[in-house]
Scaffold this active site. Structure first.
Site, PDB file in Angstrom:
ATOM      1  N   TYR A  33       0.701  -1.560  -0.025  1.00 48.91           N
ATOM      2  CA  TYR A  33      -0.342   0.171   0.499  1.00 48.91           C
ATOM      3  C   TYR A  33       0.874   1.391   0.539  1.00 48.91           C
ATOM      4  CZ  TYR A  33       0.674   0.977   4.967  1.00 48.91           C
ATOM      5  OH  TYR A  33       1.732   1.224   6.689  1.00 48.91           O
ATOM      6  N   HIS A 102      -1.462 -21.229  -0.051  1.00 48.81           N
ATOM      7  CA  HIS A 102       0.227 -20.367   0.243  1.00 48.81           C
ATOM      8  C   HIS A 102       0.777 -19.905  -0.978  1.00 48.81           C
ATOM      9  CE1 HIS A 102      -0.936 -21.551   4.249  1.00 48.81           C
ATOM     10  NE2 HIS A 102       0.033 -21.076   4.749  1.00 48.81           N
ATOM     11  N   LYS A 149       6.681  -1.864   2.155  1.00 48.24           N
ATOM     12  CA  LYS A 149       5.344  -1.325   2.184  1.00 48.24           C
ATOM     13  C   LYS A 149       4.245  -2.117   2.248  1.00 48.24           C
ATOM     14  CE  LYS A 149       3.114   3.303   3.292  1.00 48.24           C
ATOM     15  NZ  LYS A 149       3.340   3.621   5.179  1.00 48.24           N
ATOM     16  N   GLU A 182      12.179   2.461  13.993  1.00 50.19           N
ATOM     17  CA  GLU A 182      10.819   3.412  13.020  1.00 50.19           C
ATOM     18  C   GLU A 182       9.408   3.351  14.485  1.00 50.19           C
ATOM     19  OE1 GLU A 182       9.952   2.478   9.901  1.00 50.19           O
ATOM     20  OE2 GLU A 182      10.140   0.682   9.677  1.00 50.19           O
ATOM     21  N   LEU A 207      11.003   1.760   7.396  1.00 52.04           N
ATOM     22  CA  LEU A 207      10.476   1.860   5.695  1.00 52.04           C
ATOM     23  C   LEU A 207      11.725   3.250   5.006  1.00 52.04           C
ATOM     24  CD1 LEU A 207       8.504   1.375   3.857  1.00 52.04           C
ATOM     25  CD2 LEU A 207       7.058   2.807   4.608  1.00 52.04           C
TER      26      LEU A 207
END
Ligand code: PDD
Length: 286
Positions: A33, A102, A149, A182, A207
């Site tokens: 995303y 999977h 992400k 983070e 990220l």
């Protein structure tokens, strides 16, 4: 006002916007995303967000669902239909719908694309920045590929809820060496007592935030001393300033970590200046 969401080629009333129960995003968190700021009717750093999306997709071997230009058209149309002037666009791509298994679905399975847009209150965010936010630290428990992400955000969700439960706004993850990686949804920064601006290198554990990249650009003129390296919780608590960056709140001062005041407990001049100057440097699309 009624909201509209884009789902796989169609603009639908928000209440009716859904993906299939066998969407791999739903079953395996098999998707990625982006969250992009909208300011005064324009997308902020669209190019960088779309480039990062392409990288995330490539790392997970998910086919690009459409060209960057087509994605731009969908994002703008979603903004327009939701009358968003200041707010956020959310864009999600998953590996698509297939019988639960999977391993990857058969070649030709179409990725699912969802785009939503909503307005946010810019003045409220600015007011929050006037007081700054409180942060708590939590043990890092995410997979090592946080550079992607991915929509697999369960550790981030639990960390954020722990922050809220402890009366704070955000959680900062701390790795096994006691170093801050983070936030649950932001990159972490400090300003040391001797004035260096410090944020962890994007080589490991974080990220590579778009807001982080642009903020690093902002520090270049006039040139500031910047160190891309990890810092400990103790160093953060002893720092002159702390702040975090994300597309949702741009540069947000942090005034307390684990109940301990940072500096004088008020937003510092460096964070304030970076916040004030951020949009001069960000790419504002037409
Ligand atoms: N999150 N680190 C993490 C784990 C994040 O989830 C985010 C952003 C960032 C900052 O990246 P950027 O500057 O590109 O927004 C760093 C978005 C906003 C979210 O999940 O809502």
């Amino acid at each position: 006002m009624s909201r509209v969401a884009y789902v796989n080629g169609r603009y639908l009333p928000h209440a009716e916007a859904r993906v299939h129960v066998e969407d791999r995003g739903y079953q395996f968190a098999d998707g990625v995303y982006e969250v992009c700021e909208v300011r005064e009717g324009h997308l902020v750093d669209e190019r960088r967000h779309i480039e990062r999306l392409a990288r995330s997709l490539k790392e997970l071997r998910i086919d690009a669902p459409m060209t960057p230009a087509a994605l731009g058209v969908v994002m703008r149309e979603t903004m327009r239909r939701n009358r968003v002037r200041d707010g956020l666009v959310y864009l999600q791509v998953t590996r698509g719908v297939a019988r639960r298994d999977h391993g990857f679905p058969p070649p030709g399975t179409k990725p699912s694309v969802v785009v939503t847009a909503r307005s946010t209150d810019r003045r409220k965010a600015d007011r929050l920045a006037e007081t700054g936010i409180m942060v708590v630290t939590v043990a890092e428990n995410r997979w090592p590929r946080v550079d992607i992400k991915s929509v697999a955000l369960l550790p981030n969700v639990l960390a954020r809820q722990e922050a809220l439960d402890r009366g704070a706004k955000e959680a900062w993850f701390v790795d096994a060496d006691g170093l801050v990686t983070e936030g649950a949804s932001a990159n972490a920064w400090i300003v040391t007592q001797d004035g260096a601006i410090v944020t962890r290198s994007a080589n490991s554990g974080i990220l590579k935030g778009i807001t982080r990249t642009v903020t690093l650009e902002v520090t270049k003129s006039p040139a500031k001393r910047v160190e891309e390296r990890a810092f400990s919780v103790a160093e953060a608590i002893a720092a002159r300033e702390a702040f975090q960056t994300s597309a949702t709140l741009t540069v947000m001062p942090v005034v307390e970590i684990d109940g301990k005041k940072i500096g004088d407990g008020r937003p510092g001049p460096v964070a304030r200046a970076l916040r004030a100057r951020f949009h001069e440097t960000a790419e504002i699309a037409s």
